[in-house]
Design a protein around this motif. Sequence first.
Motif, short mmCIF file in Angstrom:
data_model
loop_
_atom_site.label_atom_id
_atom_site.label_comp_id
_atom_site.label_asym_id
_atom_site.label_seq_id
_atom_site.Cartn_x
_atom_site.Cartn_y
_atom_site.Cartn_z
N ALA A 3 0.82 -1.21 0.00
CA ALA A 3 0.00 0.00 0.00
C ALA A 3 0.85 1.26 0.00
N MET A 4 2.11 1.14 0.45
CA MET A 4 2.99 2.30 0.55
C MET A 4 4.39 1.97 0.01
N PRO A 5 4.52 1.66 -1.28
CA PRO A 5 5.82 1.23 -1.81
C PRO A 5 6.91 2.30 -1.71
N TYR A 31 -2.22 4.21 -0.67
CA TYR A 31 -3.06 4.55 -1.81
C TYR A 31 -4.54 4.68 -1.46
N GLY A 32 -4.98 3.89 -0.52
CA GLY A 32 -6.41 3.84 -0.20
C GLY A 32 -7.11 2.80 -1.07
N ILE A 33 -8.37 2.57 -0.78
CA ILE A 33 -9.17 1.56 -1.47
C ILE A 33 -10.39 2.26 -2.05
N VAL A 34 -10.66 2.02 -3.32
CA VAL A 34 -11.83 2.64 -3.94
C VAL A 34 -13.10 2.09 -3.31
N SER A 35 -14.11 2.93 -3.21
CA SER A 35 -15.33 2.57 -2.48
C SER A 35 -16.02 1.33 -3.05
N GLU A 36 -15.95 1.12 -4.37
CA GLU A 36 -16.60 -0.07 -4.93
C GLU A 36 -15.92 -1.37 -4.51
N HIS A 37 -14.68 -1.30 -4.08
CA HIS A 37 -13.96 -2.51 -3.64
C HIS A 37 -14.06 -2.74 -2.14
N LEU A 38 -14.40 -1.71 -1.40
CA LEU A 38 -14.35 -1.78 0.06
C LEU A 38 -15.24 -2.88 0.62
N VAL A 79 -9.38 7.13 -1.14
CA VAL A 79 -8.40 7.01 -2.22
C VAL A 79 -7.43 8.18 -2.14
N GLY A 80 -6.15 7.84 -2.09
CA GLY A 80 -5.11 8.85 -1.97
C GLY A 80 -4.88 9.32 -0.54
N GLY A 81 -5.69 8.86 0.39
CA GLY A 81 -5.58 9.31 1.77
C GLY A 81 -5.32 8.21 2.77
N GLY A 82 -5.21 6.98 2.32
CA GLY A 82 -4.89 5.89 3.22
C GLY A 82 -6.10 5.13 3.71
N SER A 83 -5.83 4.15 4.55
CA SER A 83 -6.86 3.26 5.08
C SER A 83 -6.70 3.08 6.58
N VAL A 84 -7.80 2.74 7.21
CA VAL A 84 -7.81 2.42 8.64
C VAL A 84 -8.54 1.10 8.81
N PHE A 85 -7.87 0.13 9.39
CA PHE A 85 -8.47 -1.15 9.73
C PHE A 85 -8.55 -1.24 11.24
N SER A 86 -9.74 -1.51 11.74
CA SER A 86 -9.96 -1.64 13.18
C SER A 86 -10.34 -3.08 13.48
#
Length: 103
Positions: A3-5, A31-38, A79-86
């Motif tokens: 996600a952060m190469p 990179y973040g994940i596009v909403s259709e894939h989330l 997208v472009g702002g990262g992800s948060v997994f809880s």
Amino acid sequence: LQAMPQGGDLRIRLGSAGDHQIVVEFADTGYGIVSEHLDKIFEPFFSTKDNGDGTGLGLSISYRIVRNHGGRIEAESTVGGGSVFSVLLPAYQRPAMMQNAQC
């Protein structure tokens, strides 16, 4: 790594949520994940990578392990702002008869 190469920030936070629940939060600046894939990311074999770059099993296996322990995983992403997994897990509670026992 994927996600952060080029590098970035990965934050891991531990806390509690409500009564008797532990939260481990993983936040990145990738990179973040596009909403259709989330809504598909925890499905077995779902992947947006090129062939040979993974099996699409990592998140589905993690999801199953957490569920088998009575917890759940939540994901938020921009997208472009990262992800948060809880990862939310039930906290251990000592049985009532053992709470008064001397250890």
